[in-house]
Scaffold this active site. Structure first.
Site, PDB file in Angstrom:
ATOM      1  N   ARG A  41     -49.929  -0.964  23.152  1.00  0.00           N
ATOM      2  CA  ARG A  41     -50.000  -1.486  21.478  1.00  0.00           C
ATOM      3  C   ARG A  41     -50.938  -2.153  21.560  1.00  0.00           C
ATOM      4  NH1 ARG A  41     -47.497   2.468  22.582  1.00  0.00           N
ATOM      5  NH2 ARG A  41     -46.148   3.909  21.613  1.00  0.00           N
ATOM      6  N   SER A  47     -40.729   4.992  31.501  1.00  0.00           N
ATOM      7  CA  SER A  47     -39.645   6.415  31.486  1.00  0.00           C
ATOM      8  C   SER A  47     -39.247   6.382  30.131  1.00  0.00           C
ATOM      9  CB  SER A  47     -38.639   5.868  32.082  1.00  0.00           C
ATOM     10  OG  SER A  47     -37.638   4.189  31.823  1.00  0.00           O
ATOM     11  N   TYR A  63     -46.531  11.911  21.658  1.00  0.00           N
ATOM     12  CA  TYR A  63     -46.726  10.784  21.006  1.00  0.00           C
ATOM     13  C   TYR A  63     -47.936  10.685  20.257  1.00  0.00           C
ATOM     14  CZ  TYR A  63     -44.352   7.049  22.087  1.00  0.00           C
ATOM     15  OH  TYR A  63     -43.596   6.601  22.736  1.00  0.00           O
ATOM     16  N   GLU A  76     -44.167   9.223  32.096  1.00  0.00           N
ATOM     17  CA  GLU A  76     -43.003   8.721  31.963  1.00  0.00           C
ATOM     18  C   GLU A  76     -42.163   9.668  33.242  1.00  0.00           C
ATOM     19  OE1 GLU A  76     -42.593   7.610  29.346  1.00  0.00           O
ATOM     20  OE2 GLU A  76     -43.788   7.608  28.044  1.00  0.00           O
TER      21      GLU A  76
HETATM   22  N1  ARG Z   1     -44.359   5.866  25.948  1.00  0.00           N
HETATM   23  C1  ARG Z   1     -45.669   5.675  25.771  1.00  0.00           C
HETATM   24  C2  ARG Z   1     -46.210   4.252  24.843  1.00  0.00           C
HETATM   25  O1  ARG Z   1     -45.117   4.804  23.850  1.00  0.00           O
HETATM   26  C3  ARG Z   1     -46.958   6.677  25.932  1.00  0.00           C
HETATM   27  C4  ARG Z   1     -47.782   5.705  26.155  1.00  0.00           C
HETATM   28  C5  ARG Z   1     -49.369   7.129  26.270  1.00  0.00           C
HETATM   29  N2  ARG Z   1     -50.604   6.915  25.783  1.00  0.00           N
HETATM   30  C6  ARG Z   1     -51.108   6.909  24.775  1.00  0.00           C
HETATM   31  N3  ARG Z   1     -52.162   6.779  24.762  1.00  0.00           N
HETATM   32  N4  ARG Z   1     -50.770   7.580  23.782  1.00  0.00           N
HETATM   33  O2  ARG Z   1     -46.572   3.437  25.127  1.00  0.00           O
HETATM   34 ZN    ZN Z   2     -42.609   3.195  28.045  1.00  0.00          ZN
END
Ligand code: ARG
Ligand code: ZN
Length: 480
Positions: free
Chosen positions: A263, A316, A368, A391
């Site tokens: 993030r 994952s 999501y 994943e």
């Molecule tokens: N499981 C990942 C995460 O939470 C998914 C990320 C997918 N990419 C995105 N830009 N939403 O970081």
């Molecule tokens: Zn992850």
């Protein structure tokens, strides 16, 4: 009397403040004072059914403190899991009921699930070798990388792209046939950005092992692989808290540790699906690229920005092959069709070879919405045609706690998928988003990205191959 009253208020305020702090306090951090392994004895895992996207973003599903651990979503859409301490169970159940969320109990003692599901042999690795019978330690992975680059200097090179707060190296391994001197297309692979997803660094290491024995895939492709982006987190997850996700940075709120590195990237940073609360598992950090780990990925990507044809990040669990966009469901990526086509081809290849079903689609839709993730940032800054977040296994039976006996099959999924991408890159490396570089008259009326097929200059498989000019004017700090 007055005095007494005042004190009553004082104590209420103090008690409330302590209460807030207590609910935010991750046990992990009491370890700082008194090191002990996080014990999940009698923790209950709840699987919650969600009816809409708002419910997916409910606070209780995101909070990561001494009593609640989010445990992700299995491949069923609109289902989320959380682990809850025995102390907080009643309260959490009540909150779920208040929100009319239905749930089922998966286990009433998480510690039992965490008992290592050990594969047949636990033998110590010969120095420098690798294994997929158990999860390697970070040190073992480092030794292996070191051994490969020392013994195969014409194939494997190794650089350190940064150092973490705890002093671990952030490694970049490149694999290519270096006896062929040409400006090759790059496939960039990133693993281990989330600490507890142990199958991810394993898949990246396994990819390196395959590539050193795959001359066809390294002749005209230079692979750039960062197998463990978050070594502090990985080491912490191995030694102290199996379910740790973030890195180990301190935050402005002393009691909560760690930034979600996925993030922290500079595209729609701190937007939807990211939090500014350091106690959340999806905490975006103090600013974009505030973290050494995300900076290291950024720098490694920017160095080869114009040559990247594909970017893959392993996570994952859930068995998804996802492509941009992930920060929104409102816009479709301009390469949607080819991203989906190649994604489906990967899923089909995995199903055929390994018998596992992977769901394919835009990240924001199939899983999501999450902003500030590496995939969207890379898509934006490089304009590379193939960007995927995979994943890996499983579908949710074990979730993050994938047993060692399943590593080999899990990393095979990744290898099968990467071969599909590599083939696509070799076939189509002139499929590229570009803006004309030198002649302003070439610019379309609206400065829009467009795809060129006619590029020039590259020899590939004996044929002269056309090479594309690269995306211009795409500053990585621009947020759209
Ligand atoms: N499981 C990942 C995460 O939470 C998914 C990320 C997918 N990419 C995105 N830009 N939403 O970081
Ligand atoms: Zn992850």
């Amino acid at each position: 009397m007055l005095h007494e009253n005042k004190c009553k208020w004082c104590s209420i305020v103090v008690a409330a403040a302590l209460g807030i702090i207590a609910t935010q306090l991750p046990i992990a951090d009491s370890n700082k004072l008194l090191p002990q392994m996080m014990d999940y004895k009698e923790w209950t895992v709840l699987e919650i059914t969600l009816e809409n996207t708002e419910q997916k973003n409910l606070d209780i599903l995101q909070l990561e403190n001494q009593d609640i651990r989010p445990m992700g979503s299995p491949s069923t859409p609109y289902v989320s899991r959380i682990a809850v301490s025995p102390k907080k169970l009643k309260e959490v159940k009540k909150e779920l009921n208040d929100h009319r969320l239905s749930f089922k109990i998966l286990t009433t003692d998480l510690s039992r699930e965490l008992l290592p599901t050990v594969a047949a042999s636990r033998e110590e690795l010969a120095h420098g070798s690798s294994t997929y019978d158990r999860y390697m330690t970070f040190k073992e992975m480092e030794n292996h990388i070191d051994a490969l680059s020392t013994h195969l200097p014409n194939k494997v090179k190794h650089k350190v792209k940064g150092k973490t707060l705890e002093g671990h190296d952030i490694h970049l391994v490149t694999v290519s046939d270096y006896t062929i001197d040409e400006d090759k297309s790059v496939i960039f692979v990133e693993g281990g950005i989330h600490a507890r997803e142990w199958i991810s660094p394993a898949a990246a290491m396994n990819l390196i092992d395959h590539l050193v024995e795959s001359p066809a895939l390294t002749k005209h492709i230079e692979w750039h692989i960062m197998p463990v982006v978050n070594p502090d987190g990985y080491v912490y997850s191995k030694s102290w808290d199996r379910l740790w996700r973030k890195n180990r940075s301190g935050t402005w709120f002393f009691f909560c540790t760690g930034v979600d590195l996925n993030r922290n990237f500079g595209f729609h940073w701190a937007g939807d699906g990211a939090s500014t609360n350091p106690c959340k598992q999806n905490y975006a950090g103090e600013s974009q690229f505030s973290e050494k780990e995300s900076k290291a990925v950024r720098d490694a990507v920017l160095e080869v920005k114009d040559r990247i044809e594909a970017y893959v990040t392993f996570h994952s669990y859930g068995q998804y092959i996802m492509y941009p966009w992930g920060h929104t469901v409102k816009t479709q990526h301009e390469n949607h069709e080819s991203l989906d086509k190649v994604g489906q081809a990967m899923a089909k290849a995995i199903l055929t070879a390994e018998g596992k079903r992977y769901k394919v689609g835009p990240a924001g839709k199939v899983l999501y919405v999450a902003s500030g993730a590496s995939d969207d940032w890379v898509a934006n800054v490089t304009g590379a045609p193939y960007i995927y977040t995979i994943e890996l296994r499983d579908d949710g039976s074990y979730g993050f706690i994938l047993p060692e006996t399943k590593i080999q099959a899990g990393v095979n999924d990744a290898w099968v998928a990467m071969q599909v991408i590599a083939k696509e890159v070799m076939d189509q490396s002139n499929l590229r988003t570009t803006i004309p570089e030198d002649d302003p008259a070439d610019l379309p009326a609206e400065p829009k990205k467009r795809r060129r097929r006619g590029c020039k200059g590259k020899i590939h498989n004996g044929k002269k191959r056309k090479r594309c000019r690269r995306t211009k004017n795409k500053d990585y700090v621009i947020n759209h």
